[in-house]
Design a protein around this motif. Structure first.
Motif, PDB file in Angstrom:
ATOM      1  N   LEU A  79     -26.707  27.075   9.761  1.00 19.18           N
ATOM      2  CA  LEU A  79     -26.139  25.788   9.287  1.00 19.18           C
ATOM      3  C   LEU A  79     -25.261  24.943  10.393  1.00 19.18           C
ATOM      4  O   LEU A  79     -25.300  23.767  10.396  1.00 19.18           O
ATOM      5  CB  LEU A  79     -25.326  25.887   8.176  1.00 19.18           C
ATOM      6  N   ILE A 130     -26.259  23.237  -1.651  1.00 23.95           N
ATOM      7  CA  ILE A 130     -27.299  22.858  -0.933  1.00 23.95           C
ATOM      8  C   ILE A 130     -28.434  22.738  -1.569  1.00 23.95           C
ATOM      9  O   ILE A 130     -28.688  23.808  -2.217  1.00 23.95           O
ATOM     10  CB  ILE A 130     -27.443  23.599   0.230  1.00 23.95           C
ATOM     11  N   TRP A 132     -31.856  23.474  -2.873  1.00 23.44           N
ATOM     12  CA  TRP A 132     -32.959  24.205  -2.393  1.00 23.44           C
ATOM     13  C   TRP A 132     -34.069  24.488  -3.507  1.00 23.44           C
ATOM     14  O   TRP A 132     -33.624  24.293  -4.639  1.00 23.44           O
ATOM     15  CB  TRP A 132     -32.256  25.600  -2.043  1.00 23.44           C
ATOM     16  N   ILE A 144     -35.389  24.468   1.977  1.00 19.99           N
ATOM     17  CA  ILE A 144     -34.331  23.086   1.995  1.00 19.99           C
ATOM     18  C   ILE A 144     -35.269  22.113   2.657  1.00 19.99           C
ATOM     19  O   ILE A 144     -35.835  21.955   3.739  1.00 19.99           O
ATOM     20  CB  ILE A 144     -33.119  23.686   2.573  1.00 19.99           C
ATOM     21  N   LEU A 149     -30.370  18.416   3.195  1.00 20.97           N
ATOM     22  CA  LEU A 149     -29.494  18.843   4.162  1.00 20.97           C
ATOM     23  C   LEU A 149     -28.578  17.844   4.820  1.00 20.97           C
ATOM     24  O   LEU A 149     -27.242  18.218   4.714  1.00 20.97           O
ATOM     25  CB  LEU A 149     -30.011  19.861   5.002  1.00 20.97           C
TER      26      LEU A 149
END
Length: 192
Positions: A79, A130, A132, A144, A149
């Protein structure tokens, strides 16, 4: 480490340290042990978090060979690298990013331990979810959308959990050039 104990650190030494540090929530220190070890231990025995993609794109990460704690650590590094790519303008809106967890078919009871842990981590472990999803065609990976993102980076992200911006810069520097990773970095690790 070698000078202190007279023994050259191996993969087990580094993995034990990142497991202990990660389990205690010391993610920056765990990441340092992983990245320094990656440059120090023989490649054939190192459990690489394979950042897969064409032309340097970080489109997927393979978590096979990692424990639950190790997986959370390398997801944080991934990330961080993706956020850096976004800041530099190289993260495309239309990419599908994949976290390859496996289905768990080689686990003792045939149940994945990594996948549910990473699903929970992406939903709750960083403070803000996040977005997903799991595609029906491949239950062994979590996907994702890069646009989601990017929005998370810009609007909702609280922290990746790898320390201060200066700490994150150390990790990025090592990721960009592994010659920056040497055992002297381990002297910065403070275990509390």
């Amino acid at each position: 480490m070698e000078a202190s104990f007279g023994v050259k650190p191996d993969m087990v030494c580094f993995a034990t340290m990142w497991e202990i540090l990660g389990a205690r929530g010391n993610w920056w220190e765990a990441a340092i042990f992983y990245l320094v070890g990656e440059g120090y231990v023989e490649a054939s025995v190192w459990p690489y978090a394979r950042f897969i993609g064409s032309d340097g794109n970080l489109t997927s990460i393979d978590l096979h060979l990692f424990s639950v704690v190790g997986s959370k650590m390398v997801i944080r590094i991934w990330l961080l690298l993706l956020r850096d790519a976004h800041r530099r303008g190289s993260l495309q809106d239309n990419q599908r990013l994949a976290i390859i967890t496996g289905r768990g078919k080689n686990s003792p009871d045939g149940q994945s331990r990594i996948k549910p842990s990473i699903e929970e981590f992406l939903s709750e472990g960083l403070g803000v979810k996040i977005p997903w999803y799991v595609e029906k065609a491949n239950k062994g990976q979590i996907c994702i959308k890069s646009a989601d993102l990017k929005s998370w980076f810009e609007n909702e992200m609280s922290s990746i959990g790898l320390g201060s911006p200066a700490d994150e810069d150390v990790i990025l520097k090592i990721c960009r050039d592994s010659t920056n990773a040497d055992l002297t970095l381990l002297q910065q690790v403070q275990v509390q």
